[in-house]
Write an enzyme that holds these catalytic residues in place. Structure first.
Site, PDB file in Angstrom:
ATOM      1  N   HIS A  82      58.291  44.032  13.256  1.00  0.00           N
ATOM      2  CA  HIS A  82      58.524  43.007  14.200  1.00  0.00           C
ATOM      3  C   HIS A  82      57.172  42.910  14.839  1.00  0.00           C
ATOM      4  CE1 HIS A  82      60.892  40.701  17.067  1.00  0.00           C
ATOM      5  NE2 HIS A  82      60.207  41.139  17.968  1.00  0.00           N
ATOM      6  N   ASP A 161      71.540  38.689  24.174  1.00  0.00           N
ATOM      7  CA  ASP A 161      69.770  38.522  24.449  1.00  0.00           C
ATOM      8  C   ASP A 161      69.491  36.997  24.517  1.00  0.00           C
ATOM      9  OD1 ASP A 161      66.828  39.466  24.426  1.00  0.00           O
ATOM     10  OD2 ASP A 161      67.167  38.649  22.390  1.00  0.00           O
ATOM     11  N   ARG A 168      66.033  34.488  31.749  1.00  0.00           N
ATOM     12  CA  ARG A 168      64.479  35.002  32.191  1.00  0.00           C
ATOM     13  C   ARG A 168      63.352  34.039  32.101  1.00  0.00           C
ATOM     14  NH1 ARG A 168      63.756  39.352  27.689  1.00  0.00           N
ATOM     15  NH2 ARG A 168      61.691  39.599  28.528  1.00  0.00           N
ATOM     16  N   SER A 183      65.290  43.543  24.669  1.00  0.00           N
ATOM     17  CA  SER A 183      65.214  42.012  23.807  1.00  0.00           C
ATOM     18  C   SER A 183      65.199  42.355  22.287  1.00  0.00           C
ATOM     19  CB  SER A 183      64.631  41.047  24.549  1.00  0.00           C
ATOM     20  OG  SER A 183      64.500  40.022  23.756  1.00  0.00           O
ATOM     21  N   LYS A 187      68.060  43.240  18.713  1.00  0.00           N
ATOM     22  CA  LYS A 187      67.904  42.232  17.690  1.00  0.00           C
ATOM     23  C   LYS A 187      67.662  42.986  16.413  1.00  0.00           C
ATOM     24  CE  LYS A 187      65.154  39.321  19.917  1.00  0.00           C
ATOM     25  NZ  LYS A 187      64.568  38.370  20.832  1.00  0.00           N
TER      26      LYS A 187
END
Ligand code: URA
Length: 434
Positions: A82, A161, A168, A183, A187
């Site tokens: 990621h 999320d 946010r 967050s 995921k």
């Protein structure tokens, strides 16, 4: 339990229990907590922080808020990668076929671009015919058959999320370590990974602007991993300039294909080697970095990684002819050089500005419903530390809309700061944390 007492507790710097965090996530997801109450709690978390245990409980509650992908029938070692987001970040397109051709299953769901950062799913869609929206069964079948599939998720992964992230964004609470860490990790957990390598981008084109923040984000995510039984390693990479040369969808695919054929810029190579070697070590395919790097370079020089990418593209309906003959990709109507009007060493690049200009040209979207113009974007021609002469190209604008050229060229020129003195080349890999 009620939301007012939970808000008051965090306002007063107290630690929330697992039950209180789960209550907030579940009830807010169901629409039983008002946006203004959720905003008050998120702001209290932003200001007063969270312990590692609270952050882990928030992560797990968000991961449990929707569908969860079970990939255990593919392998008991599912490694994901990621990136915390950046400009010109095409590393997934290059790294994942390498990993798959080494024999580690790659079942990866990627997002679309939003704001100044791009998304892998959009980049892949610039290959004519490529389907990013495979049903989950087909996705898993492809991974079993050829070892790799890159798609966008049709599942409802971590919907809490999504809702909290959108909130946010509207209340100035995006750049916060417990909130970003939970967050991202929610995921990854929902997407079925048990080991994850995270590329934490750091610099003026990333969420984390300095190394201290980036290291703190890394330790927070590693701690969430420890507390939730997932192995996490982080590589901190420089985002004070775009990754490689291309920014924009088909432009980045072209750069990725060239990289898979062995032609890549030094920064791309360093990031691929740093992330890839951590993945190989985590998967038990290599004992040390030197050996892992050799394996990665070998997959590139033998052509196997490129073959794997082509195999995946073909399997997902993409026209492989475009990869074999990169000139087949349609070019933007206007390709305009941005020339330096003074001499000097390139000292600073406003990377977020470059990402925004590329969105303005059509390569990204400001709103979810915006359409992408796949062949627009920017090709960088200089890196920090280069000495640039008057009249030399700093970058090239790739535009289809003539009316956008002047604004893009002017802003792009302003994004480059030259200095009469010598400027050192920055490091690409700023840290590896495990
Ligand atoms: N990426 C995410 O998925 N979430 C954040 O909060 C920031 C970056």
């Amino acid at each position: 339990m009620n939301i007012i007492s939970i808000i008051a507790k965090k306002r007063d710097k107290k630690i929330l229990s697992k039950e209180e965090i789960e209550y907030f996530v579940n009830e807010y997801s169901k629409g039983n907590i008002e946006d203004y109450q959720a905003a008050a709690l998120i702001m209290a978390i932003y200001i007063n922080g969270m312990t590692s245990q609270e952050t882990t409980n928030l992560t797990l509650a968000m991961a449990d808020s929707g569908d969860k992908l079970d990939l255990s029938d593919i392998s008991d070692c599912i490694i994901d990668k990621h990136s915390s987001g950046g400009v010109g970040d095409k590393i997934t397109l290059i790294l994942m076929p390498i990993i798959a051709s080494i024999g580690i299953p790659v079942a990866k769901m990627s997002g679309r671009g939003l704001g100044f950062t791009g998304g892998t799913a959009d980049k892949l869609e610039s290959i004519p015919g490529y389907r990013v929206d495979l049903p989950i069964e087909e996705f898993k079948e492809n991974v079993k058959e050829i070892g790799i599939s890159l798609i966008t998720s049709s599942l409802n992964l971590a919907p809490a999320d999504k809702k909290i992230y959108a909130l946010r964004d509207t209340i100035g609470c995006t750049a916060n370590i417990p909130l970003i860490a939970s967050s991202i990790m929610s995921k990854k957990i929902a997407a079925g990974a048990n080991k994850t390598v995270i590329d934490i981008t750091c610099g003026n084109g990333a969420f984390m602007k300095d190394i201290k923040e980036a290291k703190e984000l890394a330790s927070t995510m590693i701690r969430i991993g420890e507390l939730s039984g997932k192995e996490v390693r982080c590589v901190i990479t420089n985002m004070d300039e775009p990754v490689g040369k291309a920014i924009g969808n088909s432009l980045e695919v072209i750069e990725a294909v060239r990289a898979l054929r062995g032609e890549m810029t030094d920064d791309v190579k360093e990031i691929v080697l740093a992330l890839g070697s951590q993945m190989l070590i985590m998967a038990g395919f290599s004992q040390n970095i030197q050996e892992a790097e050799k394996m990665i370079l070998n997959e590139i020089s033998s052509g196997s990684a490129y073959q794997k990418f082509k195999e995946m593209v073909a399997k997902q309906g993409g026209d492989v002819e475009y990869l074999e003959n990169l000139d087949k990709f349609e070019k933007a109507k206007y390709i305009i050089p941005v020339l330096a009007d003074s001499r000097g060493a390139l000292k600073e690049i406003d990377t977020e500005m470059i990402g925004n200009i590329s969105v303005y040209l059509g390569a990204g979207r400001m709103r979810k419903e915006d359409k992408i113009d796949y062949n627009t974007g920017i090709i960088m021609n200089q890196r920090i530390g280069n000495v640039v002469e008057v009249g030399q190209a700093l970058a090239y604008v790739h535009a289809n809309d003539e009316t956008k050229i002047d604004g893009a060229v002017k802003n792009l020129r302003n994004a480059f700061k030259l200095d009469p003195k010598k400027v050192a080349k920055p490091k690409t890999i700023l840290g590896i944390i495990k």
